[in-house]
Design a protein around this motif. Structure first.
Motif, mmCIF file in Angstrom:
data_model
loop_
_atom_site.group_PDB
_atom_site.id
_atom_site.type_symbol
_atom_site.label_atom_id
_atom_site.label_comp_id
_atom_site.label_asym_id
_atom_site.label_seq_id
_atom_site.Cartn_x
_atom_site.Cartn_y
_atom_site.Cartn_z
ATOM 1 N N ILE A 1 0.837 -1.201 0.000
ATOM 2 C CA ILE A 1 0.000 0.000 0.000
ATOM 3 C C ILE A 1 0.873 1.251 0.000
ATOM 4 C CG2 ILE A 1 -1.608 1.337 1.429
ATOM 5 C CD1 ILE A 1 -2.970 -1.299 2.150
ATOM 6 N N ASP B 1 -4.532 1.992 14.142
ATOM 7 C CA ASP B 1 -4.815 0.622 13.702
ATOM 8 C C ASP B 1 -3.491 -0.140 13.661
ATOM 9 O OD1 ASP B 1 -5.485 -1.731 12.465
ATOM 10 O OD2 ASP B 1 -6.315 -0.834 10.661
ATOM 11 N N ARG C 1 -8.409 8.315 11.051
ATOM 12 C CA ARG C 1 -8.706 7.004 11.619
ATOM 13 C C ARG C 1 -7.888 6.801 12.888
ATOM 14 N NH1 ARG C 1 -7.644 1.580 8.334
ATOM 15 N NH2 ARG C 1 -5.479 2.071 8.830
ATOM 16 N N GLU D 1 -15.089 -3.583 7.932
ATOM 17 C CA GLU D 1 -13.991 -4.389 7.382
ATOM 18 C C GLU D 1 -13.945 -5.793 7.968
ATOM 19 O OE1 GLU D 1 -10.239 -2.426 8.048
ATOM 20 O OE2 GLU D 1 -10.765 -1.808 10.070
ATOM 21 N N MET E 1 -15.233 1.793 10.289
ATOM 22 C CA MET E 1 -14.781 1.017 9.137
ATOM 23 C C MET E 1 -15.632 -0.247 9.114
ATOM 24 S SD MET E 1 -11.668 2.240 7.911
ATOM 25 C CE MET E 1 -10.976 0.815 7.139
ATOM 26 N N LEU F 1 -9.183 8.833 4.449
ATOM 27 C CA LEU F 1 -8.541 7.916 5.403
ATOM 28 C C LEU F 1 -7.141 8.421 5.714
ATOM 29 C CD1 LEU F 1 -8.280 5.162 6.933
ATOM 30 C CD2 LEU F 1 -7.469 4.171 4.790
ATOM 31 N N LYS G 1 1.308 -4.405 10.985
ATOM 32 C CA LYS G 1 1.774 -3.064 11.382
ATOM 33 C C LYS G 1 2.148 -3.072 12.867
ATOM 34 C CE LYS G 1 -1.985 -1.213 9.729
ATOM 35 N NZ LYS G 1 -3.064 -0.314 9.307
ATOM 36 N N ARG H 1 -3.602 -11.203 4.259
ATOM 37 C CA ARG H 1 -3.336 -10.299 3.138
ATOM 38 C C ARG H 1 -1.855 -10.063 2.895
ATOM 39 N NH1 ARG H 1 -5.710 -4.695 5.800
ATOM 40 N NH2 ARG H 1 -4.286 -3.539 4.458
ATOM 41 N N GLY I 1 -13.660 -0.947 4.422
ATOM 42 C CA GLY I 1 -12.234 -1.266 4.267
ATOM 43 C C GLY I 1 -12.133 -2.598 3.546
ATOM 44 N N THR I 2 -12.058 -2.521 2.229
ATOM 45 C CA THR I 2 -12.112 -3.776 1.466
ATOM 46 C C THR I 2 -10.881 -4.653 1.695
ATOM 47 O OG1 THR I 2 -11.244 -2.567 -0.428
ATOM 48 C CG2 THR I 2 -13.619 -2.916 -0.354
ATOM 49 N N CYS J 1 -12.746 2.852 1.264
ATOM 50 C CA CYS J 1 -11.384 3.380 1.381
ATOM 51 C C CYS J 1 -10.324 2.293 1.252
ATOM 52 C CB CYS J 1 -11.203 4.137 2.697
ATOM 53 S SG CYS J 1 -11.338 3.079 4.152
ATOM 54 N N GLY J 2 -10.757 1.071 0.959
ATOM 55 C CA GLY J 2 -9.778 -0.002 0.716
ATOM 56 C C GLY J 2 -9.217 0.140 -0.690
ATOM 57 N N ASP K 1 -9.259 -5.445 4.448
ATOM 58 C CA ASP K 1 -9.502 -6.381 5.533
ATOM 59 C C ASP K 1 -10.782 -7.172 5.312
ATOM 60 O OD1 ASP K 1 -7.334 -6.308 7.344
ATOM 61 O OD2 ASP K 1 -7.875 -4.249 7.825
HETATM 62 C C1 PEP Z 1 -8.856 -1.689 4.704
HETATM 63 O O1 PEP Z 1 -8.760 -2.632 5.488
HETATM 64 O O2 PEP Z 1 -9.420 -1.775 3.604
HETATM 65 C C2 PEP Z 1 -8.289 -0.369 5.035
HETATM 66 C C3 PEP Z 1 -8.530 0.679 4.291
HETATM 67 O O3 PEP Z 1 -7.491 -0.282 6.127
HETATM 68 P P1 PEP Z 1 -6.002 -0.852 6.213
HETATM 69 O O4 PEP Z 1 -5.569 -1.196 4.808
HETATM 70 O O5 PEP Z 1 -5.160 0.214 6.803
HETATM 71 O O6 PEP Z 1 -6.152 -2.042 7.074
#
Ligand code: PEP
Ligand code: MG
Length: 578
Positions: free
Chosen positions: A195, A339, A336, A438, A436, A297, A344, A472, A459-460, A509-510, A462
């Motif tokens: 990402i 997280d 946000r 997700e 979110m 986001l 992470k 992932r 959040g696509t 927002c994914g 997750d």
């Molecule tokens: C998601 O899960 O789609 C998202 C936008 O959050 P992150 O990628 O930071 O987990």
């Protein structure tokens, strides 16, 4: 001899350059190129650090107790010898001069070369000296850290990072554009490393198994970020072909710039919001430059990542949030809450939390961790609320699944407001709070969210991970990570439909939101708010400008009714032509 490696495409475009192999230890230091006039100063910095370490070792030796074992003195002598060894000192200086590496980079590079030789030595005694060299280099790096100038990012346009893996926090140091591409052995399409690579707009391929073992330092390589292909030592004709494709793509990108100021609406006049995903406050500038109408986001955990032994204080966080809000100049900024966990990790939280869990993605991650650390969470909430005075701020909460979690979060937000009132600090009392979506459980229990919250954001990344039970970040199962799996599409469509029916704003927002090949599908499902990295925004906008919502309805209904792969492909084909 040319050869080709295959991995997972994660960031589009073509990069052509020399491989720069990064060993895991070398990632802890800054990598930047210095300008010609800075070379002598950089060497001076190195010499000053060497002198400091020499002094340290001399003091250690002088302070040795009379009855200390003799090996202790011998050990310090060896380190003093290494400190003056030409292989360490002169070769590092040569790298600064010839490659224009900053000193930390040059030193870790030279360390890597030296230790590689040691691994091949038969003599065990000599092989053990490897640890001594590493310890001496570490001392020098520490001495340098005391007097390190701000990173100056030079404009080398021909280096491609090749590493076994790069942690998301380490990716942040590449935000200065020193490198042209990324290749890693590990990783999946929506791992946070991928990402961040996408946010840099730099071609990247991950999950290219064995890349760091097969590619050698300085090999000429081509990274095809559209197909996840890495060509090593390409034949002249292949190089020519890719150079041509690279210039064609650059031309396309320049053409896209023309769309920057046009309003985002479909052919039939439906207005669509394009927001940006950011990791650091300064990214807000890239968001504006790409024409985003807000931040959908702000992944605040990146602010927390490079703090080795503590979490940032309220004031430090407040300044960072205010910076993003001020840069956006009145446009909404969706912040946000932290997280962390899964891919992470946080350096500053010891090993007793999520890091030791067997399944960190299912463990104490995101809001679960925040609720288990209420003081830390309240600090962040106060900082976000205080930033709301400077523009339009929304609070977004990751990974909610239970009604009690939503209620506890809302209670803590009320508590943070009370604390600010007591301290006489201002905030916007009407800051909106959203969730979110997700976790599949959230998508299937929407009324719980719709009753309590002001907005939703899907959040696509997750949602796919948890729906399909696919890690992932794990390249071993990356082929099963499928945004177009019927179960995933049903959950997204259901969330969009129900939120719309309840009059609650909803965005995606994914990473799916930033994929131009999925734009029509999401539009046809009723999405009107997309949030993605600024580098993806104009391509998605181009798709929106070409689309007519009415014409998408039937093919999208067909996509959603398709449970067989062939049917699905056929429906997607019709959607592309609609
Ligand atoms: C998601 O899960 O789609 C998202 C936008 O959050 P992150 O990628 O930071 O987990
Ligand atoms: Mg997520």
């Amino acid at each position: 001899m040319p050869f080709t490696l295959h991995g997972i495409p994660v960031s589009r475009g073509i990069a052509i350059g020399r491989a720069y192999l990064i060993a895991p230890a070398a990632l802890d230091v800054d990598h930047y190129l210095i300008e010609l006039p800075q070379i002598e100063g950089e060497i001076e910095r190195f010499r000053a650090a060497l002198a400091l370490v020499e002094q340290e070792l001399d003091t250690l030796r002088a302070d040795l107790a009379a009855d200390a074992p003799t090996e202790m003195g011998a050990f310090i002598d060896v380190h003093l010898m290494i400190l003056k060894d030409v292989m360490l000192v002169q070769e590092t200086i040569d790298l600064i001069r010839t490659r224009r590496f900053n000193v930390e980079w040059a030193l870790t590079e030279q360390l890597e070369r030296l230790t590689r030789h040691f691994d091949e030595v038969e003599d065990e005694y000599l092989r053990e000296r490897k640890a001594d060299i590493e310890q001496v280099a570490e001392r020098v790096l520490k001495a340098l850290a005391g007097a390190s100038p701000a990173a100056l990012h030079g404009g080398c346009d021909e280096m491609i990072v090749v590493a076994h893996d790069i942690a998301p926090a380490d990716m942040l140091q590449f935000k200065g554009q020193t490198f042209q591409g990324f290749v890693t052995d590990l990783g999946g399409r929506t791992s946070h490393t991928a990402i961040v690579a996408r946010s840099l707009g730099i071609p990247a391929a991950v999950g290219v198994q064995q890349a760091s073992a097969l590619i050698r330092q300085d090999d000429l390589i081509i990274v095809d970020g559209d197909h996840g292909v890495v060509i090593v030592d390409p034949a002249p004709i292949v190089l020519e072909e890719y150079t041509y494709r690279q210039s064609e793509m650059a031309l396309e990108r320049r053409k896209l710039q023309r769309l920057k100021f046009s309003p985002t609406q479909t052919l039939c006049g439906a207005k669509i919001e394009l927001y940006a995903n950011i990791e650091l406050p300064e990214d807000a500038q890239a968001a504006l430059d790409a024409g985003a109408t807000g931040v959908g986001l702000f992944r605040t955990e990146f602010l927390f990542m490079n703090h080795k032994d503590r979490l940032p204080e309220e004031e430090e966080q407040f300044v960072a949030y205010r910076r993003a809000v001020e840069l956006m100049n009145g446009l909404p900024v969706t912040i946000r809450t932290i997280d962390v966990g899964a891919d992470k990790p946080l350096d500053s939280i010891g090993g007793d939390g999520y890091e030791t869990a067997a399944n960190p993605a299912l463990g104490l991650r995101a809001i679960r961790w925040s609720l288990s650390e209420p003081q830390m969470f309240l600090t962040q909430l106060r900082a976000i609320l205080r930033a709301s005075v400077y523009g339009t701020v929304k609070i977004l909460v990751p990974m909610l699944a239970h009604a009690q979690q939503i209620d506890q979060t809302l209670d803590l937000i009320r508590e943070a407001k009370r604390q600010l009132d007591d301290a006489g600090l201002a905030y916007d009392p009407n800051v909106q709070v959203g969730a979110m979506i997700e976790i599949p459980a959230a998508a299937l229990a929407l009324p719980m969210f719709l009753r309590r919250l002001d907005f939703l954001s899907i959040g696509t990344n997750d949602l796919i991970q948890y729906t399909l039970a696919i890690d992932r970040a794990d390249n071993a199962v990356a082929d099963l990570y499928d945004p177009l799996h019927p179960a995933v599409l049903q959950l997204i469509a259901h969330t969009l439909r129900e939120a719309k029916r309840a009059g609650v704003p909803v965005s995606v927002c994914g990473e799916m939101a930033g994929d131009p090949q999925l734009t029509r599908l999401l539009l046809g499902m009723g999405l009107t708010e997309f949030s993605m990295h600024p580098s993806q925004l104009l391509e998605v906008k181009q798709e929106i400008l070409r689309s007519q919502i009415k014409a998408l309805e039937k093919p999208v209904a067909d996509v959603l009714a398709a449970y067989e792969p062939e049917e699905l492909q056929a429906a997607l084909g019709r959607l592309a032509l609609a």
